[in-house]
Design a protein around this motif. Structure first.
Motif, PDB file in Angstrom:
ATOM      1  N   ALA A 129       8.388  -2.231  -7.726  1.00  0.00           N
ATOM      2  CA  ALA A 129       9.772  -2.340  -7.267  1.00  0.00           C
ATOM      3  C   ALA A 129       9.904  -1.693  -5.882  1.00  0.00           C
ATOM      4  CB  ALA A 129      10.710  -1.675  -8.267  1.00  0.00           C
ATOM      5  N   GLU A 130       9.172  -0.603  -5.656  1.00  0.00           N
ATOM      6  CA  GLU A 130       9.238   0.073  -4.354  1.00  0.00           C
ATOM      7  C   GLU A 130       8.651  -0.777  -3.226  1.00  0.00           C
ATOM      8  OE1 GLU A 130       7.333   3.911  -5.145  1.00  0.00           O
ATOM      9  OE2 GLU A 130       9.299   4.835  -4.936  1.00  0.00           O
ATOM     10  N   VAL A 131       7.709  -1.646  -3.591  1.00  0.00           N
ATOM     11  CA  VAL A 131       7.131  -2.547  -2.590  1.00  0.00           C
ATOM     12  C   VAL A 131       8.251  -3.376  -1.954  1.00  0.00           C
ATOM     13  CG1 VAL A 131       5.664  -4.586  -2.291  1.00  0.00           C
ATOM     14  CG2 VAL A 131       4.850  -2.633  -3.664  1.00  0.00           C
ATOM     15  N   TYR A 132       9.182  -3.812  -2.783  1.00  0.00           N
ATOM     16  CA  TYR A 132      10.277  -4.653  -2.290  1.00  0.00           C
ATOM     17  C   TYR A 132      11.448  -3.819  -1.780  1.00  0.00           C
ATOM     18  CZ  TYR A 132       7.811  -8.373  -4.732  1.00  0.00           C
ATOM     19  OH  TYR A 132       6.866  -9.267  -5.135  1.00  0.00           O
ATOM     20  N   GLN A 133      11.774  -2.772  -2.537  1.00  0.00           N
ATOM     21  CA  GLN A 133      13.041  -2.081  -2.279  1.00  0.00           C
ATOM     22  C   GLN A 133      12.927  -0.826  -1.428  1.00  0.00           C
ATOM     23  OE1 GLN A 133      14.898  -1.522  -6.089  1.00  0.00           O
ATOM     24  NE2 GLN A 133      14.673  -3.682  -6.599  1.00  0.00           N
ATOM     25  N   GLY A 134      11.702  -0.454  -1.105  1.00  0.00           N
ATOM     26  CA  GLY A 134      11.526   0.798  -0.367  1.00  0.00           C
ATOM     27  C   GLY A 134      11.421   1.956  -1.339  1.00  0.00           C
TER      28      GLY A 134
ATOM     29  N   ASP B 251       0.831  -1.213   0.000  1.00  0.00           N
ATOM     30  CA  ASP B 251       0.000   0.000   0.000  1.00  0.00           C
ATOM     31  C   ASP B 251       0.864   1.260   0.000  1.00  0.00           C
ATOM     32  OD1 ASP B 251      -2.329  -1.686   0.282  1.00  0.00           O
ATOM     33  OD2 ASP B 251      -1.648  -2.006   2.323  1.00  0.00           O
ATOM     34  N   ILE B 252       2.107   1.093  -0.444  1.00  0.00           N
ATOM     35  CA  ILE B 252       3.094   2.185  -0.535  1.00  0.00           C
ATOM     36  C   ILE B 252       2.962   3.223   0.592  1.00  0.00           C
ATOM     37  CG2 ILE B 252       3.790   2.038  -2.974  1.00  0.00           C
ATOM     38  CD1 ILE B 252       1.493   4.089  -3.531  1.00  0.00           C
ATOM     39  N   PRO B 253       3.306   2.790   1.803  1.00  0.00           N
ATOM     40  CA  PRO B 253       3.115   3.697   2.953  1.00  0.00           C
ATOM     41  C   PRO B 253       4.278   4.673   3.117  1.00  0.00           C
ATOM     42  CG  PRO B 253       3.973   1.602   3.712  1.00  0.00           C
ATOM     43  CD  PRO B 253       3.879   1.489   2.207  1.00  0.00           C
ATOM     44  N   TYR B 254       4.877   5.080   2.010  1.00  0.00           N
ATOM     45  CA  TYR B 254       6.077   5.900   2.076  1.00  0.00           C
ATOM     46  C   TYR B 254       5.711   7.391   2.075  1.00  0.00           C
ATOM     47  CZ  TYR B 254       7.621   1.329   0.435  1.00  0.00           C
ATOM     48  OH  TYR B 254       7.812  -0.010   0.303  1.00  0.00           O
ATOM     49  N   ASP B 255       6.508   8.172   2.803  1.00  0.00           N
ATOM     50  CA  ASP B 255       6.198   9.595   2.990  1.00  0.00           C
ATOM     51  C   ASP B 255       5.850  10.318   1.695  1.00  0.00           C
ATOM     52  OD1 ASP B 255       6.458   9.475   5.663  1.00  0.00           O
ATOM     53  OD2 ASP B 255       8.479  10.325   5.765  1.00  0.00           O
ATOM     54  N   LYS B 256       6.568   9.994   0.619  1.00  0.00           N
ATOM     55  CA  LYS B 256       6.362  10.765  -0.607  1.00  0.00           C
ATOM     56  C   LYS B 256       4.953  10.605  -1.189  1.00  0.00           C
ATOM     57  CE  LYS B 256       8.319   7.521  -3.985  1.00  0.00           C
ATOM     58  NZ  LYS B 256       9.216   7.410  -5.120  1.00  0.00           N
TER      59      LYS B 256
ATOM     60  N   ARG C 172      -1.650  -5.646  16.536  1.00  0.00           N
ATOM     61  CA  ARG C 172      -0.321  -5.731  15.916  1.00  0.00           C
ATOM     62  C   ARG C 172      -0.236  -4.946  14.610  1.00  0.00           C
ATOM     63  NH1 ARG C 172      -1.818 -10.690  17.159  1.00  0.00           N
ATOM     64  NH2 ARG C 172      -0.863 -11.618  18.990  1.00  0.00           N
ATOM     65  N   ASN C 173      -1.370  -4.637  14.019  1.00  0.00           N
ATOM     66  CA  ASN C 173      -1.362  -3.892  12.757  1.00  0.00           C
ATOM     67  C   ASN C 173      -1.426  -2.376  12.963  1.00  0.00           C
ATOM     68  OD1 ASN C 173      -1.308  -6.245  11.370  1.00  0.00           O
ATOM     69  ND2 ASN C 173      -3.498  -6.305  10.928  1.00  0.00           N
ATOM     70  N   MET C 174      -1.512  -1.957  14.212  1.00  0.00           N
ATOM     71  CA  MET C 174      -1.737  -0.533  14.469  1.00  0.00           C
ATOM     72  C   MET C 174      -0.478   0.306  14.256  1.00  0.00           C
ATOM     73  SD  MET C 174      -4.675   0.539  15.316  1.00  0.00           S
ATOM     74  CE  MET C 174      -6.170  -0.410  15.137  1.00  0.00           C
ATOM     75  N   GLY C 175      -0.594   1.340  13.434  1.00  0.00           N
ATOM     76  CA  GLY C 175       0.493   2.314  13.315  1.00  0.00           C
ATOM     77  C   GLY C 175       1.834   1.720  12.926  1.00  0.00           C
ATOM     78  N   VAL C 176       1.821   0.661  12.146  1.00  0.00           N
ATOM     79  CA  VAL C 176       3.078  -0.010  11.809  1.00  0.00           C
ATOM     80  C   VAL C 176       3.898   0.839  10.832  1.00  0.00           C
ATOM     81  CG1 VAL C 176       4.097  -2.064  10.731  1.00  0.00           C
ATOM     82  CG2 VAL C 176       2.109  -2.293  12.228  1.00  0.00           C
ATOM     83  N   THR C 177       3.225   1.428   9.848  1.00  0.00           N
ATOM     84  CA  THR C 177       3.972   2.178   8.835  1.00  0.00           C
ATOM     85  C   THR C 177       3.666   3.676   8.842  1.00  0.00           C
ATOM     86  OG1 THR C 177       2.254   1.648   7.244  1.00  0.00           O
ATOM     87  CG2 THR C 177       4.199   0.228   7.250  1.00  0.00           C
ATOM     88  N   ARG C 178       2.504   4.073   9.354  1.00  0.00           N
ATOM     89  CA  ARG C 178       2.157   5.501   9.412  1.00  0.00           C
ATOM     90  C   ARG C 178       1.759   5.845  10.852  1.00  0.00           C
ATOM     91  NH1 ARG C 178       4.185   7.935   5.497  1.00  0.00           N
ATOM     92  NH2 ARG C 178       2.994   9.742   6.204  1.00  0.00           N
ATOM     93  N   PRO C 179       2.185   7.000  11.359  1.00  0.00           N
ATOM     94  CA  PRO C 179       1.811   7.362  12.731  1.00  0.00           C
ATOM     95  C   PRO C 179       0.310   7.640  12.852  1.00  0.00           C
ATOM     96  CG  PRO C 179       3.104   9.107  11.676  1.00  0.00           C
ATOM     97  CD  PRO C 179       3.070   7.971  10.719  1.00  0.00           C
ATOM     98  N   LEU C 180      -0.251   7.268  13.986  1.00  0.00           N
ATOM     99  CA  LEU C 180      -1.702   7.379  14.169  1.00  0.00           C
ATOM    100  C   LEU C 180      -2.090   8.610  14.981  1.00  0.00           C
ATOM    101  CD1 LEU C 180      -2.657   3.746  15.212  1.00  0.00           C
ATOM    102  CD2 LEU C 180      -2.562   4.748  12.925  1.00  0.00           C
ATOM    103  N   ALA C 181      -3.261   9.153  14.649  1.00  0.00           N
ATOM    104  CA  ALA C 181      -3.897  10.109  15.544  1.00  0.00           C
ATOM    105  C   ALA C 181      -4.845   9.336  16.451  1.00  0.00           C
ATOM    106  CB  ALA C 181      -4.664  11.153  14.746  1.00  0.00           C
ATOM    107  N   LEU C 182      -5.440   8.282  15.887  1.00  0.00           N
ATOM    108  CA  LEU C 182      -6.389   7.472  16.662  1.00  0.00           C
ATOM    109  C   LEU C 182      -6.410   6.043  16.103  1.00  0.00           C
ATOM    110  CD1 LEU C 182      -8.771   7.124  18.684  1.00  0.00           C
ATOM    111  CD2 LEU C 182     -10.293   7.959  16.888  1.00  0.00           C
ATOM    112  N   GLY C 183      -6.129   5.083  16.956  1.00  0.00           N
ATOM    113  CA  GLY C 183      -6.223   3.682  16.560  1.00  0.00           C
ATOM    114  C   GLY C 183      -7.420   3.047  17.241  1.00  0.00           C
TER     115      GLY C 183
END
Ligand code: TPP
Ligand code: MG
Length: 568
Positions: A560-565, A284-289, A307-318
């Motif tokens: 490719a970004e899914v694998y390589q960042g 889901d391309i959770p990258y800042d850009k 365990r899935n909460m806020g793993v890649t993006r910071p949360l305001a509310l989980g």
């Protein structure tokens, strides 16, 4: 007083939990269970490989929510279950995995003298949610309750029970058995608190540019209607994740495809994002850009698993909750908050960008006139023949990308793919499981020729069971998805050439109707022939190899970004 076997008692426990199907291969160690299935109206579906049994359970669950049981004999059959079980674990699919075992005198530990000796509890423990033995007739109901409680705690997954043959064959007094209904020993949930719902509603109602992201968990929880009602109430954009393709209609007026500049802009500009039923994993391309500044952007995440909460993006509310009760609750509170629908200008702007981009990216494919068959255009024809009411099961590498882009929008729970583990070969058996659960609906499996090879024998299971599954194999003869890296870095390919298979001829030998197509103008008639077939049908589609390789550059880079960042 009447005496019943351990096998029968186990069947009663399974039926009490809604199990209607058992997949596997018979063996003496489970015969007392198999002998009783018919009496309890449970259908036994024999398979050609035990891993496929688990994939069948997966297709059944993903399309209906029903749990099935799978069987393995002591040693090899149980070992063969493992790839399916690992897939189910990753995909969040509940399955009752039953392994048979020898008498305890020759296992735990298994000495070298034990034929087919395998201390299976140790083998299964790392790959299931919970694993345990049932060592006496009396404890069958209690251990099954432990197992089912574990299965439904948080994100569902496979649980494993092991039963030595003497316990299957043991008998006990029927009158002594007390079975509890599911609601008597476990509770639904988790549920959101009213305070959480109010906070989420306030954030969304006060947002300038809210958006909603819908993941596979929305389908699993049956939260589709509530999600769309929230989207309609806010009149905001909705993005479906790749795994959540069938969780929102692709033709909804507020829908945005997630992998393009339309959705990128929507994510970047949004001040409040509601994510439901998605881990926001790397797919889901959770990258800042691709997102907004996290200091200004508020993210609300609803997920069944902490365990899935806020793993890649910071949360305001989980909110740890099943998606349905959370979204229904949120909808109710949003209405009392008098949330106003947005004007729609932003959505229009994003959709226009997305539409233009899509048109440009795929213009050359739409203009493609051969030679041979383009997989994308073949997908469009499949969609034309089978429509939006069918269940589609996609398997393979590039083939499954073309499927995701070019098959039609579907109903909820009607587009299956393998998106956490990415296990090739699940397609055909999952389609069989889907058909068992949805006998009145068309089930179409579109598969790469690499993927098809893993479990193609199950088309014979479909023939034997009289299941009208339609399988279309995209037979360009290559493990195509693995080619670009070889070509780019080494200027040649190695090992990706697969050789030619006439899947139609194999299918004929397995008792299926079969069709071979190598000209675009013959495709529609062949698909209609498959659709009209009285049993399972296979279309071997000879597609153009270069066309299958040519994924539009920008989309290839996203993968490719899914694998390589993130790049660039
Ligand atoms: C069981 C398994 N082995 C290997 C892979 C790695 N893999 C991903 S895509 C792919 C190629 C798939 O080929 P095919 O099914 O023919 O689809 P195509 O890319 O040719 O359209 C491979 C080998 C995998 N995902 N699963
Ligand atoms: Mg291929």
């Amino acid at each position: 007083m009447s005496e019943i076997t351990g096998g029968e008692l186990l069947v009663r426990c399974l039926v009490g939990e809604g199990v209607r199907f058992v997949f596997g291969i018979p063996c003496p160690e489970v015969d007392p269970l198999l002998a009783k299935l018919e009496q309890y109206e449970v259908r036994f579906v024999p398979v050609r490989h035990e891993a496929a049994a688990v994939h069948m359970a997966e297709g059944l669950y993903k399309t209906t929510g029903q749990v099935a049981a799978v069987l393995g004999n002591p040693g090899p059959g149980s070992a063969n279950l493992i790839p399916g079980v690992i897939t189910a674990r990753h995909e969040g699919v509940p399955v009752v995995v039953i392994t048979a075992q020898h008498r305890l005198a020759i296992v735990y530990p298994s000495p070298p003298s034990t034929f087919q000796g395998q201390d299976q509890l140790e083998v299964f423990k790392p790959v299931v949610k919970w694993s345990g033995p049932i060592l006496s007739w009396e404890r069958i109901p209690e251990v099954m309750r432990i197992a089912f409680r574990e299965m439904w705690t948080g994100r569902p997954g496979p649980i494993h029970i092991e039963i030595p043959a003497p316990v299957m064959y043991a008998t006990g007094d029927d009158a002594k058995v007390r079975l509890l209904a599911p609601a008597q020993y476990r509770a639904a949930g988790p549920r959101p608190s009213e305070a959480q719902l109010e906070e989420a509603a306030r954030m969304l109602a006060g947002a300038k540019r809210p958006i909603v992201i819908s993941g596979g968990g929305v389908d699993r929880a049956g939260a589709n209607e509530a999600l769309l009602a929230i989207v309609d109430l806010l009149n905001c954009p909705v993005i479906g994740t790749i795994a959540g393709r069938s969780s929102v209609p692709l033709d909804h007026p507020n829908f945005l495809y997630g992998y393009g500049p339309g959705a990128d802009l929507a994510r970047r500009e949004s001040d409040v994002i509601l994510v439901a039923g998605s881990r926001m994993g790397n797919l889901d391309i959770p990258y800042d850009k691709y997102w907004g500044d996290p200091t200004n952007q508020k993210l609300i995440q609803v997920d069944i698993d902490q365990r899935n909460m806020g793993v890649t993006r910071p949360l305001a509310l989980g909110i740890v909750s099943d998606a349905k009760s959370a979204l229904e609750g949120l909808l109710r509170v949003l209405k009392t908050e008098r949330a106003r629908p947005k004007g729609g200008a932003d959505t229009e702007r994003y959709r226009e960008i997305a539409r233009k981009w899509w048109e440009e990216r795929f213009a050359s494919i739409m203009a493609w006139r051969g030679p041979g068959i383009h997989p994308a255009l073949a997908m469009q024809t499949i969609g034309k023949v089978f429509g939006s009411d069918s269940i589609y099961v996609a398997d393979g590498g590039n083939t499954s990308l073309w499927a995701a882009w070019f098959l039609p929008s579907t109903k909820p729970r009607s587009y299956l793919n393998i998106l956490e583990l990415g296990m090739l070969g699940t397609g055909i058996p999952s389609a069989i499981g889907a058909k068992l659960g949805n006998p009145a609906r068309e089930v179409v499996c579109v598969s790469g020729d690499g993927a098809a090879g893993f479990n193609f024998m199950e088309m014979q299971s479909a023939a034997r069971e009289g299941l009208k599954v339609r399988t279309v194999v995209f037979a360009e003869g290559s493990w195509t998805m693995e080619e670009p890296n070889e070509r780019m870095l080494y200027g040649r390919t190695f090992g990706t050439e697969m050789g030619t298979v006439r899947w139609d001829r194999v299918a004929e030998g397995l008792g299926c109707q079969s069709f071979y197509v190598d000209r675009m103008e013959d495709l529609e008639a062949a698909l209609k022939g498959a659709k009209a077939s009285d049993g399972p049908a296979v279309v071997c589609l000879k597609t153009n190899r270069d066309a299958n390789l040519a994924i539009p550059m920008e989309l290839g880079l996203r993968f490719a970004e899914v694998y390589q960042g993130p790049m660039g």
